[in-house]
Design a protein around this motif. Structure first.
Motif, PDB file in Angstrom:
ATOM      1  N   LYS A  20       0.816  -1.211   0.000  1.00 56.12           N
ATOM      2  CA  LYS A  20       0.000   0.000   0.000  1.00 56.12           C
ATOM      3  C   LYS A  20       0.850   1.262   0.000  1.00 56.12           C
ATOM      4  O   LYS A  20       0.508   2.259  -0.653  1.00 56.12           O
ATOM      5  CB  LYS A  20      -0.922  -0.030   1.222  1.00 56.12           C
ATOM      6  CG  LYS A  20      -1.901   1.125   1.315  1.00 56.12           C
ATOM      7  CD  LYS A  20      -2.788   0.956   2.544  1.00 56.12           C
ATOM      8  CE  LYS A  20      -3.771   2.103   2.686  1.00 56.12           C
ATOM      9  NZ  LYS A  20      -4.636   1.942   3.889  1.00 56.12           N
ATOM     10  N   ARG A  64       4.725   3.292  -2.704  1.00 58.90           N
ATOM     11  CA  ARG A  64       4.852   4.559  -3.453  1.00 58.90           C
ATOM     12  C   ARG A  64       5.535   5.641  -2.616  1.00 58.90           C
ATOM     13  O   ARG A  64       6.231   6.507  -3.164  1.00 58.90           O
ATOM     14  CB  ARG A  64       3.470   5.050  -3.907  1.00 58.90           C
ATOM     15  CG  ARG A  64       2.505   5.251  -2.761  1.00 58.90           C
ATOM     16  CD  ARG A  64       1.097   5.619  -3.198  1.00 58.90           C
ATOM     17  NE  ARG A  64       0.170   5.608  -2.091  1.00 58.90           N
ATOM     18  CZ  ARG A  64       0.067   6.571  -1.179  1.00 58.90           C
ATOM     19  NH1 ARG A  64       0.838   7.650  -1.275  1.00 58.90           N
ATOM     20  NH2 ARG A  64      -0.809   6.481  -0.199  1.00 58.90           N
ATOM     21  N   LEU A 110       9.265   5.275  -3.022  1.00 63.70           N
ATOM     22  CA  LEU A 110       9.736   5.805  -4.311  1.00 63.70           C
ATOM     23  C   LEU A 110       9.770   7.331  -4.286  1.00 63.70           C
ATOM     24  O   LEU A 110      10.713   7.950  -4.787  1.00 63.70           O
ATOM     25  CB  LEU A 110       8.825   5.317  -5.438  1.00 63.70           C
ATOM     26  CG  LEU A 110       8.883   3.826  -5.776  1.00 63.70           C
ATOM     27  CD1 LEU A 110       7.859   3.488  -6.851  1.00 63.70           C
ATOM     28  CD2 LEU A 110      10.282   3.419  -6.236  1.00 63.70           C
ATOM     29  N   ARG A 111       8.739   7.913  -3.685  1.00 61.84           N
ATOM     30  CA  ARG A 111       8.679   9.374  -3.606  1.00 61.84           C
ATOM     31  C   ARG A 111       9.811   9.922  -2.737  1.00 61.84           C
ATOM     32  O   ARG A 111      10.452  10.914  -3.072  1.00 61.84           O
ATOM     33  CB  ARG A 111       7.321   9.798  -3.041  1.00 61.84           C
ATOM     34  CG  ARG A 111       6.986  11.273  -3.236  1.00 61.84           C
ATOM     35  CD  ARG A 111       5.642  11.595  -2.615  1.00 61.84           C
ATOM     36  NE  ARG A 111       4.577  10.766  -3.176  1.00 61.84           N
ATOM     37  CZ  ARG A 111       3.358  10.674  -2.649  1.00 61.84           C
ATOM     38  NH1 ARG A 111       3.068  11.345  -1.535  1.00 61.84           N
ATOM     39  NH2 ARG A 111       2.449   9.925  -3.210  1.00 61.84           N
ATOM     40  N   CYS A 152      11.626   1.268   0.319  1.00 65.21           N
ATOM     41  CA  CYS A 152      11.325   0.506  -0.899  1.00 65.21           C
ATOM     42  C   CYS A 152      11.630  -0.983  -0.767  1.00 65.21           C
ATOM     43  O   CYS A 152      11.255  -1.777  -1.638  1.00 65.21           O
ATOM     44  CB  CYS A 152      12.108   1.062  -2.092  1.00 65.21           C
ATOM     45  SG  CYS A 152      11.516   2.661  -2.679  1.00 65.21           S
TER      46      CYS A 152
END
Length: 392
Positions: A271, A274, A277-278, A299
């Motif tokens: 979930k 992301r 990654l950000r 990650c």
């Protein structure tokens, strides 16, 4: 054309796996050869005002034990807020005005909602808050040790969650897993100049920072700590790690307990992938070392998934790129060395070493958890605790 696409995706996968095999080894080498990049702890202790938030969902059997341990703190400036969500509170009667029992009128089924319910019912404006689970016990110097770190200028601190029970192989392996993450994601990561990961309890914050980070969050299920740590680090703040601020955490002792818990955790990782990654991209483009290292950590997949991906890459490369297969083998050995170092550094008990033979079975139940990850929050909101009286 299809073969080229598959090869490209396989190369991308290999890079991803290699980064996460190298990462703990890199942090370990930084610890060995680079001067300490974290701050030294202050010996000055000021009794700042704490709110100790204890959350419970459906079960309250262990609350008296955690309250007893809190009242034994070598500290006086605090109040305890027990948020008994969807609980029978008839047995929660305490003859101490430091203990405030709160029972929400409606079911919250959310850690963050329970925390804010406590905040909205604070008896005074506490400077700091610390979050404790209903199955935890706290060391008598817990708040004192947190203060030593806060006095250095930090606004967020993660303590140690040490195993309270080692009464089964599952509990011992859960403890070993926790020790590895504690060593890499907390101890080594902070020594390398980044931030400690958060673990859901045994953590403390300035009240204003906690509210700022999560006031607009509308999230159910597990994973509030993942969002919270992202929000703190993205603000260019660092989360400190205190080795001496200890809470004793109940480890999963039964297979069904393990599967439900890990299903929630795996669901949380997918979930919030992301966010990693950000964070990583932000760290790269803004040349922020703290965010860069933290993004890599966020990650990383759960260890058993990383294991399967590593084995797969190793086997495929035996046929197409033998030299890369050798690299995977070397890094795999390095990974094991770091794991052993973690057990040695945190003085793992002999029961934990003996349980390592059961790792394949432990992994099997995590595979079952992966299969249930999509419906994790439907089958389990919080870990069910099997009551075995433990004193500290």
């Amino acid at each position: 054309m299809m073969i080229d696409v598959l090869l490209f995706l396989f190369y991308v996968l290999q890079v991803y796996v290699l980064i996460h095999l190298i990462f703990p080894i890199f942090l370990w080498l930084v610890r060995l050869f680079v001067p300490n990049l974290s701050k030294d702890k202050s010996d000055y202790v000021a009794e700042s005002d704490y709110a100790i938030i204890v959350t419970a969902y459906q079960q309250t059997d262990l609350i008296p034990d955690v309250v007893r341990s809190i009242l034994s703190l070598n500290y006086s400036n605090y109040l305890v807020y027990i948020v008994a969500d969807n609980c029978d509170v008839s047995n929660l009667v305490f003859n101490d005005n430091k203990i405030i029992v709160l029972r929400p009128e409606t079911v919250l089924a959310s850690n963050v909602k329970s925390h804010f319910y406590a905040i909205n019912n604070f008896k005074r404006n506490h400077e700091r808050l610390t979050i404790i689970d209903s199955d935890n016990l706290v060391d008598s110097n817990y708040l004192t040790e947190l203060n030593k770190v806060f006095e250095m200028g930090y606004h967020a601190v993660q303590g140690v969650r040490e195993a309270k029970n080692l009464n089964s192989n599952y509990a011992c392996l859960d403890a070993a897993n926790d020790i590895y993450y504690r060593y890499v994601d907390k101890f080594l990561l902070t020594k390398a100049g980044s931030s400690s990961s958060l673990s859901g309890s045994g953590m403390a914050f300035s009240t204003s920072l906690y509210m700022e980070c999560l006031k607009d969050l509308d999230s159910n299920g597990a994973g509030f700590d993942k969002i919270l740590q992202y929000e703190i680090v993205i603000r260019k703040l660092k989360i400190a790690f205190s080795e001496k601020a200890v809470v004793f955490d109940e480890k999963t002792a039964k297979s069904d307990q393990l599967v439900k818990q890990r299903a929630r955790w795996i669901n949380t990782w997918f979930k919030f992938f992301r966010l990693g990654l950000r964070m990583l991209s932000t760290g790269i483009f803004k040349f922020n070392w703290n965010q860069f290292l933290y993004g890599i950590m966020l990650c990383r997949p759960p260890l058993f998934i990383l294991l399967f991906l590593s084995i797969m890459c190793f086997l495929v490369n035996l046929f197409i790129m033998p030299k890369i297969a050798v690299l995977f083998a070397i890094l795999g050995i390095g990974f094991v060395i770091v794991f052993i170092k973690s057990l040695i550094y945190f003085k793992a008990k002999k029961e934990i070493y003996k349980s390592l033979i059961a790792i394949p079975k432990f992994i099997y139940f995590q595979v079952l958890a992966l299969m249930k990850a999509r419906i994790a929050n439907k089958i389990s909101v919080a870990t069910e605790h099997y009551i075995e009286k433990t004193t500290k």
